[in-house]
Design an enzyme around this catalytic site. Structure first.
Site, PDB file in Angstrom:
ATOM      1  N   ASN A  90       0.858  -1.189   0.000  1.00  0.00           N
ATOM      2  CA  ASN A  90       0.000   0.000   0.000  1.00  0.00           C
ATOM      3  C   ASN A  90       0.889   1.232   0.000  1.00  0.00           C
ATOM      4  O   ASN A  90       2.002   1.202   0.530  1.00  0.00           O
ATOM      5  CB  ASN A  90      -0.874   0.015   1.255  1.00  0.00           C
TER       6      ASN A  90
ATOM      7  N   HIS B 123       0.778   5.170   1.378  1.00  0.00           N
ATOM      8  CA  HIS B 123       0.012   6.004   2.315  1.00  0.00           C
ATOM      9  C   HIS B 123       0.657   7.385   2.370  1.00  0.00           C
ATOM     10  O   HIS B 123       1.880   7.505   2.488  1.00  0.00           O
ATOM     11  CB  HIS B 123       0.013   5.356   3.697  1.00  0.00           C
TER      12      HIS B 123
ATOM     13  N   SER C 219       4.677   6.871   2.503  1.00  0.00           N
ATOM     14  CA  SER C 219       5.269   5.587   2.901  1.00  0.00           C
ATOM     15  C   SER C 219       4.685   4.478   2.042  1.00  0.00           C
ATOM     16  O   SER C 219       3.482   4.469   1.774  1.00  0.00           O
ATOM     17  CB  SER C 219       4.933   5.266   4.365  1.00  0.00           C
TER      18      SER C 219
ATOM     19  N   ASP D 104      -2.798   0.541   7.988  1.00  0.00           N
ATOM     20  CA  ASP D 104      -1.600   1.343   7.709  1.00  0.00           C
ATOM     21  C   ASP D 104      -0.448   0.998   8.652  1.00  0.00           C
ATOM     22  O   ASP D 104       0.402   1.845   8.950  1.00  0.00           O
ATOM     23  CB  ASP D 104      -1.917   2.848   7.793  1.00  0.00           C
TER      24      ASP D 104
HETATM   25  C1  GAR Z   1      -2.618   9.091  -2.942  1.00  0.00           C
HETATM   26  O1  GAR Z   1      -2.143  10.267  -2.360  1.00  0.00           O
HETATM   27  C2  GAR Z   1      -2.460   7.941  -1.958  1.00  0.00           C
HETATM   28  O2  GAR Z   1      -1.310   8.013  -1.174  1.00  0.00           O
HETATM   29  C3  GAR Z   1      -3.698   8.091  -1.120  1.00  0.00           C
HETATM   30  O3  GAR Z   1      -4.707   8.429  -2.043  1.00  0.00           O
HETATM   31  C4  GAR Z   1      -4.130   9.140  -3.150  1.00  0.00           C
HETATM   32  C5  GAR Z   1      -4.564   8.484  -4.424  1.00  0.00           C
HETATM   33  O4  GAR Z   1      -4.181   9.239  -5.536  1.00  0.00           O
HETATM   34  N1  GAR Z   1      -3.991   6.911  -0.404  1.00  0.00           N
HETATM   35  C6  GAR Z   1      -4.588   6.893   0.788  1.00  0.00           C
HETATM   36  O5  GAR Z   1      -4.944   7.902   1.367  1.00  0.00           O
HETATM   37  C7  GAR Z   1      -4.800   5.510   1.373  1.00  0.00           C
HETATM   38  N2  GAR Z   1      -5.288   5.602   2.698  1.00  0.00           N
HETATM   39  P1  GAR Z   1      -4.115   8.573  -6.977  1.00  0.00           P
HETATM   40  O6  GAR Z   1      -5.479   7.950  -7.231  1.00  0.00           O
HETATM   41  O7  GAR Z   1      -3.849   9.724  -7.888  1.00  0.00           O
HETATM   42  O8  GAR Z   1      -3.021   7.554  -6.981  1.00  0.00           O
END
Ligand code: GAR
Length: 195
Positions: free
Chosen positions: A107, A109, A136, A145
């Protein structure tokens, strides 16, 4: 050649960076992009890249996480992936789901874990007057997480930052470390790296 399934809920920029990295001598190829949100922008981007896509909408399951996760597993396993990458997949997964893919799920995060698990990570870092934020990549375990951290990248928090400007500074770092970490993971490298 190993097969990677990527799970998304939104725009899919991390999915794109992962998929774009899996070319040439890379040991894997994307076999599926799956979203729980039918309108997720990343689905079309994946289709444009020639990657099979699937949707398992969580809404009809009305909060029955076990049934949703069972449907998710069925759709994922259909694509026979070796590795699962969560890339902005915004559903909490059941222990049964996590067990099913134990040792082969990553994942990304948007925080410097173990700080700010869960949501609104950038706002929480600003509210805490932190001077640094980041992202991370970690292995997924039953603790939200909370699995072993494989990589982090740091950025400064500026006095003028909002959650949006900070997110925009962190996101390119996500695009850097996730593909790198996936590749290392596939080579059996579980060490922690700071970018
Ligand atoms: C990213 O910033 C990722 O780290 C976050 O969602 C966004 C997705 O963007 N993930 C979380 O918050 C997971 N808990 P993307 O669809 O453009 O990759």
């Amino acid at each position: 050649m190993k097969r990677v399934a990527i799970l998304i809920s939104g725009g899919g920029s991390n999915m794109m960076s992962l998929a774009e990295s899996m070319t040439g001598d890379h040991p894997a190829r994307p076999c599926l992009v799956l979203s729980n949100v039918p309108s997720a922008g990343g689905l079309q981007k994946a289709a444009d890249m020639g990657i099979p896509t699937a949707v398992v909408d969580h809404k009809p399951f009305k909060g029955d996480r076990a049934a949703f996760d069972a449907a998710l597993i069925a759709a994922i396993d259909d694509a026979r992936p070796d590795i699962i990458c969560l890339a902005g997949f915004m559903r909490i997964l059941t222990p049964e789901f996590i067990d099913h893919y134990a040792g082969r799920m990553l994942n990304i995060h948007p925080s410097l874990l173990p700080k700010y698990k869960g949501l609104h990570t950038h706002q929480r870092a600003i509210d805490a007057a932190d001077t640094e934020a980041g992202c991370s990549v970690h292995e997924v375990t039953a603790e939200l997480d909370g699995g072993p951290i494989l990589a982090q990248a740091r950025v400064p928090i500026l006095p003028s930052d909002t959650a949006d400007t900070l997110a925009a500074r962190v996101l390119p770092k996500e695009h850097l470390i996730y593909p790198e970490t996936l590749r290392r993971f596939m080579e059996g490298d579980r060490s922690f790296r700071v970018y």
